[in-house]
Design a protein around this motif. Sequence first.
Motif: not given
Length: 445
Positions: A430-445
């Motif tokens: 639960n850290h901003k950098e880690i979650l935003l990186e994971y969010a990018r992966k979700e966007i381009y899944r």
Amino acid sequence: MDINLPKGVRYILKELSTHGHEGYVVGGCIRDVLIGIAPKDYDVTTSATPEEVMSLFKKTVPTGLKHGTVEVHTHDGAYDVTTYRMDGEYEAHRYPKNVIFVDDLVEDLRRRDITINAIAYNPEKGIIDPFNGTEDIHHKIIRAVGNPILRFKEDALRILRAVRLSTTLNFNIEENTLKAMVETMDGLRFISEERIREELNNILLSKNPARGIRMLFDLGIMKYVLPELMTMSGFLQHNPHHDKDVLGHTLEVLTHVPADLPVRLAALFHDSGKPSTFTMDEKGIGHFYGHEKRSRDIAHEVLMRLKYDHKTIRKVETLVYFHMTSTDMKNEVKLKKFITKLGSENLNGLIDLKIADFIGKPEGSDDKLFEINSFRNRIEHIINRGDPLTVRDLAVNGKDVLALGIREGQEVGRILEALLEKVLKNPDDNHKEILLEYARKEIYR
């Protein structure tokens, strides 16, 4: 007999006497003192008219002039002072159309409901007890003053008050009084929901709530109080986990939960949906699939009708709905999702209800009680650890996700839920950098 009265009460009585008026402490406070209970408040009755009372004391509030009541403020509190009176004809089974001020204490006591409430006291004249209330206290009896049918026809709420006093004091109701309650209980149809609610609350918060609830059922009064619960009485469960009818089990649960109003209400309603969800399998075993949902709905309908506050209603609904939750749950992700649904503020109430629910069943087992308490400990450990449990707890929000180039609001919600699922499994992520990186992966899944 010398009763220790508050200074303010003694001051009021002395001032009345000095100016040629009678004054007595009356009603429930004297009853409680004679029983050995500390009174919650003190009421004074007097031969003085309301106008005379207001002229005698510096600070007064005319709280009920129509019925002769003036609130007198003293250095140690405010006290109701009411003129001796006789009640005129009653209307709507609740209120006298008019009152007649009199100068006779006995006539004032005669209009009261129960003999143990019709006792007066003055430090100089002692106990005044024309209807033998002290004797009824000694024998632990609830008895109407005068003709019981007339008393209950005048004010049907007195029926519930008699049940409440019998419950809270552990007194028995005298036979003729009991018969009159049954004969006149139809008058409860005219009593407001708020009045019924308050008497029900007093019964539920007593030391023996099951006694009062059982009495309401046995006398048939419950059909005017909580008609939605009438089907519980005599409804056999045909299940090896239960040796009582639905009402009998409910009263057992009610007996074993703490004196917290929402929890006791939840105990009262937790199985109310069983009669309407009952099925029997080919082996003759009874089942109540989904009864917790139906019980929640019944609780909602009743509590809304009785005008409980929304906070109480929500808590009761939550406890009733989740009372069937498995306490064998060990998966932390599932536990965290459960905490979110339940609300951490409802945990202790649910555990109290589940323990009482188990105690109310025939199969006693320390192992099951250990399981329930272990379930509580697992949840408390997660709460105390401060793990993120909801989208609001994430280190990112909707604006952060939108800044990644997403335009659809619905997609933002999906990504946040995916991030929450990740954090529920791995709180350290639960850290901003880690979650935003994971969010990018979700966007381009």
